[in-house]
Design a protein around this motif. Structure first.
Motif, PDB file in Angstrom:
ATOM      1  N   GLY A  46       3.275   5.337  -4.476  1.00 18.95           N
ATOM      2  CA  GLY A  46       4.205   6.304  -5.049  1.00 18.95           C
ATOM      3  C   GLY A  46       5.133   6.922  -4.031  1.00 18.95           C
ATOM      4  N   ARG A  47       4.686   7.031  -2.783  1.00 21.00           N
ATOM      5  CA  ARG A  47       5.524   7.603  -1.731  1.00 21.00           C
ATOM      6  C   ARG A  47       6.431   6.565  -1.073  1.00 21.00           C
ATOM      7  NH1 ARG A  47       1.529  11.747   1.596  1.00 21.00           N
ATOM      8  NH2 ARG A  47       0.522  12.693  -0.230  1.00 21.00           N
ATOM      9  N   ARG A  48       6.171   5.295  -1.364  1.00 29.07           N
ATOM     10  CA  ARG A  48       6.977   4.249  -0.733  1.00 29.07           C
ATOM     11  C   ARG A  48       8.334   4.161  -1.421  1.00 29.07           C
ATOM     12  NH1 ARG A  48       4.352  -1.458  -1.140  1.00 29.07           N
ATOM     13  NH2 ARG A  48       4.900  -1.095  -3.324  1.00 29.07           N
ATOM     14  N   THR A  49       9.402   4.152  -0.668  1.00 27.60           N
ATOM     15  CA  THR A  49      10.752   4.054  -1.216  1.00 27.60           C
ATOM     16  C   THR A  49      11.612   3.235  -0.277  1.00 27.60           C
ATOM     17  OG1 THR A  49      12.676   5.302  -1.975  1.00 27.60           O
ATOM     18  CG2 THR A  49      11.472   6.192  -0.102  1.00 27.60           C
TER      19      THR A  49
ATOM     20  N   PHE B 242      -2.644  -3.494  15.228  1.00 26.87           N
ATOM     21  CA  PHE B 242      -2.052  -4.362  14.201  1.00 26.87           C
ATOM     22  C   PHE B 242      -1.053  -3.627  13.317  1.00 26.87           C
ATOM     23  CE2 PHE B 242      -5.908  -2.536  12.422  1.00 26.87           C
ATOM     24  CZ  PHE B 242      -5.498  -2.097  11.173  1.00 26.87           C
ATOM     25  N   LEU B 243      -1.114  -2.309  13.259  1.00 21.66           N
ATOM     26  CA  LEU B 243      -0.190  -1.580  12.384  1.00 21.66           C
ATOM     27  C   LEU B 243       1.259  -1.789  12.804  1.00 21.66           C
ATOM     28  CD1 LEU B 243      -2.069   1.802  11.790  1.00 21.66           C
ATOM     29  CD2 LEU B 243      -1.744  -0.076  10.176  1.00 21.66           C
TER      30      LEU B 243
ATOM     31  N   VAL C  93       7.457  -3.290   7.706  1.00 23.49           N
ATOM     32  CA  VAL C  93       7.723  -1.853   7.658  1.00 23.49           C
ATOM     33  C   VAL C  93       7.101  -1.225   6.398  1.00 23.49           C
ATOM     34  CG1 VAL C  93       9.534  -0.112   7.571  1.00 23.49           C
ATOM     35  CG2 VAL C  93       9.837  -2.159   8.993  1.00 23.49           C
ATOM     36  N   ASP C  94       7.325  -1.834   5.228  1.00 24.90           N
ATOM     37  CA  ASP C  94       6.791  -1.276   3.995  1.00 24.90           C
ATOM     38  C   ASP C  94       5.266  -1.243   4.014  1.00 24.90           C
ATOM     39  OD1 ASP C  94       9.354  -0.998   3.130  1.00 24.90           O
ATOM     40  OD2 ASP C  94       9.355  -2.809   1.878  1.00 24.90           O
TER      41      ASP C  94
END
Length: 574
Positions: free
Chosen positions: A344-347, A458-459, A464-465
């Motif tokens: 929900g916070r991903r845009t 690894f992050l 990016v998403d």
């Protein structure tokens, strides 16, 4: 589709007892003869005849009334008026010509179509009217109510799909009754167990054991004793759950050490040894570790060097799960609520209007389901060894839309709801979602090498998403886990501090220690005896052993309540 190797807990899955299925009924048939044939109640139908055939003719006052079947009256043509008699003083209906007859008929059918409430919706929609022939031949007693089609219980459907149900509850009755395939304990359950009499006993055993074993030379190292007491409590509680459930038991390391790989490895080995002393080998114990960069490294070390089964939790999506699979974790847990919150916070835009539109067009729950589906499809497609587990479900119905996962985690309420037949989801929609998930999984990169880059960081190597979603899911999940763990630790520390105070006090000092408590208890008892309301001026240690001995109430703690009795009746030495 290729088959994955069996998950580590499939061998422990008990079979569900036979359960009667609800009778399903199809659509209503169009005529009365077919409908009566499908009904259990026998209905006598009138003989087939022309609709204009008469049944009875009655003559009255020189005229005749012809009764047709169904009791309707047929007047002779000579008695029929040419124009319908008006029933109100309103304007007469316009006379339609042959040119407008067809359009008028269409408009009449559309406007007079009954409005029905669609199942599961809050708005009306236009539906078909019931044909008179379907109900005319049945009386009111013979007509049956419509039966809503139901599907088998969700538990039965999950077992048919090869999914295991893991228990996340301290209800011992459910643990010993329902056919769970494993048990799981979480930091929130530790806090819950401290407040429940049946499970608080295990905390008392753990604290006493830690005090006896970790107090060399009479020294009280409260931090060391507290850490050992929490481990003993976790093992005692887990053993009581594993006694009632066949299959693996999922324990966990302290989430407050999520950035310290060495400490998590040490604690996991300590848990494995303690469970072994309780009679549960490493094939029955799975250690849950947060899927941080340090947690993934700890899981890799435990799997390669110590052969300890691990479960990496708070996984956010396909790329994050692929990195965990490189560490050869036994299980990978996607927490539904955390994944939904992260999605929900991903845009993809900084424009607030575009972000609002993305939130409206793609709800977070649907995005979370798609993420879990494509992750499970990816693991099945490439035959990865790690099993996919989904926890923190918002409702039991979400389990049907998760795709090809290996196990789901149910609380007590969700377990009971999954045993009851309920309306099922359209299989066409589920199949379409699964096809789309497989398509996205086939397009994902394989194999991956996230752990080989930058010494396990690894992050930073993830897209990016995926990196943003992983950070949000880890942050929100770890905050909740650490909060529950802190509260449980503070509860245990309070008990250990009380034991330490009692260990450093003699009999005379012990009486003085409870003098103020006794005076406050006397005052409260006197106020109650006089019928007056009383409020405590300071907390009285009602549960302490010394106070209960002083009041000679060893069997029951002297709890002050509005209806309690005997607080003013002391029988101990003054």
């Amino acid at each position: 589709m290729s088959e994955r190797p069996p998950s580590p807990f499939h061998d422990f899955t008990p079979r569900t007892p036979a359960m009667p299925l609800a009778t399903l009924r199809g659509k209503r048939r169009s005529n009365a003869q077919e409908e009566n044939a499908g009904s259990r109640a026998s209905v006598a139908l009138p003989p087939a005849s022309n609709s204009n055939s008469t049944v009875t003719t009655v003559a009255r006052d020189g005229g005749s009334k012809v009764y047709l079947k169904g009791g309707r009256v047929q007047r002779p043509a000579s008695e029929k008026p040419s124009v319908a008699f008006p029933t109100s003083s309103g304007l007469a209906l316009p006379v339609l010509t042959a040119t407008h007859a067809r359009f008028a008929d269409i408009a009449y059918r559309l406007l007079n179509a009954p409005k029905t409430l669609a199942q599961g919706e809050g708005e009306y929609r236009i539906g078909k009217r019931v044909r008179p022939s379907a109900t005319r031949t049945k009386s009111k007693d013979q007509q049956k109510k419509a039966v809503v089609p139901t599907s088998p219980p969700l538990w039965r459907a999950l077992e048919t799909q090869g999914k295991v149900v893991i228990a996340e509850t301290l209800d011992y009755e459910l643990l010993g009754t329902l056919p769970y395939g494993g048990s799981m304990v979480t930091p929130a359950m530790l806090r819950e167990g401290l407040l429940t009499p049946d499970t608080a006993y295990h905390a008392w055993v753990g604290a006493k054991r830690a005090i006896e074993e970790r107090r060399p030379g009479g020294e009280w190292d409260l931090k060391r004793i507290l850490d050992e007491a929490m481990l003993f409590y976790l093992v005692e509680l887990g053993a009581s759950m594993a006694d009632r459930v066949d299959g693996p038991h999922y324990t966990f390391v302290d989430p407050r050490y999520h950035d310290d790989a060495a400490t998590m490895v040490k604690q996991a080995l300590r848990l494995a040894r303690l469970f072994a002393k309780q009679g549960y080998g490493r094939e029955r114990v799975v250690v849950t570790i947060p899927a941080t960069e340090a947690g993934v490294q700890a899981a890799k070390t435990l799997a390669h060097k110590h052969h300890v089964q691990t479960n990496l939790t708070l996984v956010s999506g396909l790329a994050h799960a692929a990195a965990c699979a490189e560490a050869e974790a036994t299980c990978i847990t996607l927490c539904y609520r955390q994944v939904s919150d992260a999605c929900g916070r991903r845009t993809h835009s900084s424009n607030p209007f575009i972000r609002a539109w993305e939130a409206f067009s793609a709800p977070s729950r649907r995005l979370a389901e798609e993420t879990i589906q494509e992750t499970a499809a990816y693991f099945n497609m490439h035959k990865l060894q790690s099993a996919i587990v989904v926890s923190n479900l918002e409702s039991t119905s979400d389990a049907e839309r998760l795709g090809e996962v290996d196990a789901v985690v149910f609380t007590a309420g969700q377990s009971l709801a999954a045993r009851v037949p309920a309306p099922g989801l359209p299989q066409a929609a589920i199949s379409l979602a699964g096809t789309q998930a497989k398509q996205r999984a086939s397009e994902a990169q394989y194999p991956t090498s996230y752990l080989a880059s930058k010494d396990g960081a690894f992050l930073s190597a993830m897209p990016v998403d995926a990196r943003t979603t992983a950070k949000v899911a880890l942050a929100t999940g770890l905050q909740d886990l650490m909060e529950h763990m802190h509260r449980a630790s503070m509860h245990m520390l309070e008990f250990i501090q009380g034991e330490a105070q009692l260990a450093h006090i003699d009999d005379i000092a012990l009486q003085d220690f409870y003098d103020l408590d006794e005076m406050e208890a006397d005052r409260l008892g006197g106020q109650k005896a006089a019928g007056k309301s009383a409020e405590q001026e300071y907390p009285v240690r009602w549960h302490d052993v010394g106070f209960r001995l002083r009041y000679s109430t060893w069997d029951e703690p002297a709890l002050y309540q509005p209806d309690c009795e005997g607080l003013e009746d002391k029988s101990s030495v003054q």
